[in-house]
Write a protein that holds these residues in place. Structure first.
Motif, PDB file in Angstrom:
ATOM      1  N   GLU A  57       0.836  -1.195   0.000  1.00  0.00           N
ATOM      2  CA  GLU A  57       0.000   0.000   0.000  1.00  0.00           C
ATOM      3  C   GLU A  57       0.873   1.247   0.000  1.00  0.00           C
ATOM      4  O   GLU A  57       1.844   1.349   0.738  1.00  0.00           O
ATOM      5  CB  GLU A  57      -0.931  -0.003   1.211  1.00  0.00           C
ATOM      6  CG  GLU A  57      -2.024   1.036   1.099  1.00  0.00           C
ATOM      7  CD  GLU A  57      -3.167   0.804   2.074  1.00  0.00           C
ATOM      8  OE1 GLU A  57      -3.844   1.790   2.398  1.00  0.00           O
ATOM      9  OE2 GLU A  57      -3.378  -0.342   2.492  1.00  0.00           O
ATOM     10  N   GLY A  58       0.532   2.186  -0.885  1.00  0.00           N
ATOM     11  CA  GLY A  58       1.273   3.430  -1.012  1.00  0.00           C
ATOM     12  C   GLY A  58       2.313   3.409  -2.119  1.00  0.00           C
ATOM     13  O   GLY A  58       2.770   4.464  -2.570  1.00  0.00           O
ATOM     14  N   ASP A  59       2.711   2.225  -2.589  1.00  0.00           N
ATOM     15  CA  ASP A  59       3.714   2.142  -3.652  1.00  0.00           C
ATOM     16  C   ASP A  59       3.144   2.641  -4.975  1.00  0.00           C
ATOM     17  O   ASP A  59       1.980   2.410  -5.295  1.00  0.00           O
ATOM     18  CB  ASP A  59       4.175   0.696  -3.862  1.00  0.00           C
ATOM     19  CG  ASP A  59       5.151   0.211  -2.817  1.00  0.00           C
ATOM     20  OD1 ASP A  59       5.750   1.053  -2.114  1.00  0.00           O
ATOM     21  OD2 ASP A  59       5.318  -1.021  -2.699  1.00  0.00           O
ATOM     22  N   LEU A  60       3.999   3.318  -5.747  1.00  0.00           N
ATOM     23  CA  LEU A  60       3.666   3.658  -7.132  1.00  0.00           C
ATOM     24  C   LEU A  60       4.183   2.506  -7.983  1.00  0.00           C
ATOM     25  O   LEU A  60       5.355   2.113  -7.860  1.00  0.00           O
ATOM     26  CB  LEU A  60       4.315   4.981  -7.547  1.00  0.00           C
ATOM     27  CG  LEU A  60       3.837   5.559  -8.878  1.00  0.00           C
ATOM     28  CD1 LEU A  60       2.372   5.992  -8.772  1.00  0.00           C
ATOM     29  CD2 LEU A  60       4.702   6.729  -9.302  1.00  0.00           C
ATOM     30  N   GLU A  94      10.401  15.553 -19.443  1.00  0.00           N
ATOM     31  CA  GLU A  94      11.054  16.769 -19.946  1.00  0.00           C
ATOM     32  C   GLU A  94      12.188  17.212 -19.021  1.00  0.00           C
ATOM     33  O   GLU A  94      12.285  18.375 -18.643  1.00  0.00           O
ATOM     34  CB  GLU A  94      10.019  17.876 -20.151  1.00  0.00           C
ATOM     35  CG  GLU A  94       8.979  17.500 -21.199  1.00  0.00           C
ATOM     36  CD  GLU A  94       7.805  18.462 -21.271  1.00  0.00           C
ATOM     37  OE1 GLU A  94       7.710  19.391 -20.450  1.00  0.00           O
ATOM     38  OE2 GLU A  94       6.974  18.257 -22.172  1.00  0.00           O
ATOM     39  N   LYS A  95      13.009  16.257 -18.632  1.00  0.00           N
ATOM     40  CA  LYS A  95      14.189  16.477 -17.792  1.00  0.00           C
ATOM     41  C   LYS A  95      13.870  16.942 -16.372  1.00  0.00           C
ATOM     42  O   LYS A  95      14.737  17.406 -15.651  1.00  0.00           O
ATOM     43  CB  LYS A  95      15.160  17.453 -18.453  1.00  0.00           C
ATOM     44  CG  LYS A  95      15.686  16.954 -19.781  1.00  0.00           C
ATOM     45  CD  LYS A  95      16.680  17.916 -20.365  1.00  0.00           C
ATOM     46  CE  LYS A  95      17.149  17.387 -21.716  1.00  0.00           C
ATOM     47  NZ  LYS A  95      18.079  18.306 -22.350  1.00  0.00           N
ATOM     48  N   LYS A  96      12.593  16.820 -15.961  1.00  0.00           N
ATOM     49  CA  LYS A  96      12.192  17.177 -14.599  1.00  0.00           C
ATOM     50  C   LYS A  96      11.681  15.943 -13.871  1.00  0.00           C
ATOM     51  O   LYS A  96      10.965  15.130 -14.456  1.00  0.00           O
ATOM     52  CB  LYS A  96      11.084  18.243 -14.604  1.00  0.00           C
ATOM     53  CG  LYS A  96      11.522  19.615 -15.062  1.00  0.00           C
ATOM     54  CD  LYS A  96      10.411  20.614 -14.867  1.00  0.00           C
ATOM     55  CE  LYS A  96       9.623  20.679 -16.166  1.00  0.00           C
ATOM     56  NZ  LYS A  96       8.575  21.689 -16.158  1.00  0.00           N
ATOM     57  N   ALA A  97      12.041  15.830 -12.613  1.00  0.00           N
ATOM     58  CA  ALA A  97      11.528  14.729 -11.796  1.00  0.00           C
ATOM     59  C   ALA A  97      10.112  15.068 -11.357  1.00  0.00           C
ATOM     60  O   ALA A  97       9.885  16.087 -10.713  1.00  0.00           O
ATOM     61  CB  ALA A  97      12.414  14.508 -10.585  1.00  0.00           C
ATOM     62  N   VAL A  98       9.170  14.211 -11.719  1.00  0.00           N
ATOM     63  CA  VAL A  98       7.782  14.423 -11.301  1.00  0.00           C
ATOM     64  C   VAL A  98       7.393  13.465 -10.179  1.00  0.00           C
ATOM     65  O   VAL A  98       6.349  13.623  -9.568  1.00  0.00           O
ATOM     66  CB  VAL A  98       6.780  14.324 -12.483  1.00  0.00           C
ATOM     67  CG1 VAL A  98       7.042  15.427 -13.491  1.00  0.00           C
ATOM     68  CG2 VAL A  98       6.847  12.954 -13.141  1.00  0.00           C
ATOM     69  N   TYR A  99       8.248  12.465  -9.926  1.00  0.00           N
ATOM     70  CA  TYR A  99       8.034  11.548  -8.807  1.00  0.00           C
ATOM     71  C   TYR A  99       9.371  10.951  -8.424  1.00  0.00           C
ATOM     72  O   TYR A  99      10.175  10.571  -9.277  1.00  0.00           O
ATOM     73  CB  TYR A  99       7.069  10.412  -9.176  1.00  0.00           C
ATOM     74  CG  TYR A  99       7.002   9.328  -8.122  1.00  0.00           C
ATOM     75  CD1 TYR A  99       6.245   9.510  -6.974  1.00  0.00           C
ATOM     76  CD2 TYR A  99       7.741   8.161  -8.251  1.00  0.00           C
ATOM     77  CE1 TYR A  99       6.199   8.529  -5.985  1.00  0.00           C
ATOM     78  CE2 TYR A  99       7.699   7.178  -7.264  1.00  0.00           C
ATOM     79  CZ  TYR A  99       6.937   7.374  -6.148  1.00  0.00           C
ATOM     80  OH  TYR A  99       6.903   6.411  -5.157  1.00  0.00           O
ATOM     81  N   ASP A 100       9.606  10.856  -7.110  1.00  0.00           N
ATOM     82  CA  ASP A 100      10.767  10.171  -6.586  1.00  0.00           C
ATOM     83  C   ASP A 100      10.347   9.409  -5.351  1.00  0.00           C
ATOM     84  O   ASP A 100       9.813   9.999  -4.400  1.00  0.00           O
ATOM     85  CB  ASP A 100      11.879  11.158  -6.239  1.00  0.00           C
ATOM     86  CG  ASP A 100      13.202  10.457  -5.995  1.00  0.00           C
ATOM     87  OD1 ASP A 100      13.237   9.538  -5.131  1.00  0.00           O
ATOM     88  OD2 ASP A 100      14.188  10.807  -6.658  1.00  0.00           O
ATOM     89  N   ARG A 101      10.551   8.105  -5.365  1.00  0.00           N
ATOM     90  CA  ARG A 101      10.107   7.241  -4.269  1.00  0.00           C
ATOM     91  C   ARG A 101      10.691   7.665  -2.916  1.00  0.00           C
ATOM     92  O   ARG A 101      10.052   7.527  -1.882  1.00  0.00           O
ATOM     93  CB  ARG A 101      10.501   5.790  -4.570  1.00  0.00           C
ATOM     94  CG  ARG A 101       9.987   4.815  -3.559  1.00  0.00           C
ATOM     95  CD  ARG A 101      10.314   3.407  -3.971  1.00  0.00           C
ATOM     96  NE  ARG A 101       9.681   2.470  -3.049  1.00  0.00           N
ATOM     97  CZ  ARG A 101       9.702   1.177  -3.194  1.00  0.00           C
ATOM     98  NH1 ARG A 101      10.264   0.646  -4.241  1.00  0.00           N
ATOM     99  NH2 ARG A 101       9.100   0.411  -2.320  1.00  0.00           N
ATOM    100  N   SER A 102      11.902   8.198  -2.918  1.00  0.00           N
ATOM    101  CA  SER A 102      12.538   8.591  -1.666  1.00  0.00           C
ATOM    102  C   SER A 102      11.839   9.783  -1.016  1.00  0.00           C
ATOM    103  O   SER A 102      12.042  10.049   0.171  1.00  0.00           O
ATOM    104  CB  SER A 102      14.016   8.905  -1.888  1.00  0.00           C
ATOM    105  OG  SER A 102      14.156  10.019  -2.767  1.00  0.00           O
ATOM    106  N   ASP A 103      10.978  10.487  -1.763  1.00  0.00           N
ATOM    107  CA  ASP A 103      10.228  11.618  -1.197  1.00  0.00           C
ATOM    108  C   ASP A 103       8.949  11.190  -0.496  1.00  0.00           C
ATOM    109  O   ASP A 103       8.336  11.974   0.201  1.00  0.00           O
ATOM    110  CB  ASP A 103       9.868  12.625  -2.292  1.00  0.00           C
ATOM    111  CG  ASP A 103      11.090  13.302  -2.881  1.00  0.00           C
ATOM    112  OD1 ASP A 103      12.147  13.316  -2.200  1.00  0.00           O
ATOM    113  OD2 ASP A 103      10.998  13.809  -4.017  1.00  0.00           O
ATOM    114  N   ASP A 104       8.525   9.941  -0.707  1.00  0.00           N
ATOM    115  CA  ASP A 104       7.271   9.462  -0.081  1.00  0.00           C
ATOM    116  C   ASP A 104       7.444   9.233   1.397  1.00  0.00           C
ATOM    117  O   ASP A 104       8.396   8.897   1.951  1.00  0.00           O
ATOM    118  CB  ASP A 104       6.810   8.160  -0.740  1.00  0.00           C
ATOM    119  CG  ASP A 104       6.075   8.429  -2.046  1.00  0.00           C
ATOM    120  OD1 ASP A 104       5.790   9.596  -2.336  1.00  0.00           O
ATOM    121  OD2 ASP A 104       5.798   7.470  -2.767  1.00  0.00           O
TER     122      ASP A 104
END
Length: 104
Positions: A57-60, A94-104
């Motif tokens: 639960e919570g994983d992308l 487009e060279k931008k991070a829109v998701y990073d697991r370490s931020d969850d």
């Protein structure tokens, strides 16, 4: 394939024998924000998927749907329409991070 967040699980004690021992998870698909394109937003839909990786639960996760869901060695004999095929670490657009697991 699409990205989705695991939001819950399904327990079924009565099922076809080939499904015994397979974990079923509820996922909510996500898409790129159409206006800003800098984040992922929910589509508001839900699916039940077969989990072959141990997602929680919570994983992308990455979900494969349709007949392609039965093309893995683990799922080739299962009566399923959606399978989790990856747990996402990061998403870049487009060279931008829109998701990073370490931020969850």
């Amino acid at each position: 394939m699409f990205l989705a967040r695991v939001t819950g699980s399904v327990v079924s004690t009565q099922k076809v024998p080939t499904m015994t021992g397979h974990k079923l998870l509820i996922v909510e698909p996500y898409r790129l924000d159409e206006k800003k394109r800098d984040r992922l937003v929910t589509t508001g839909r839900t699916f039940i998927t077969c989990d072959t990786l141990g997602a929680g639960e919570g994983d992308l996760v990455l979900v494969c749907q349709g007949s392609s869901a039965r093309l893995t060695p683990e799922t080739k004999t299962l009566p399923i329409d959606a399978v989790i095929t990856g747990i996402i670490d990061s998403v870049h657009v487009e060279k931008k991070a829109v998701y990073d697991r370490s931020d969850d």
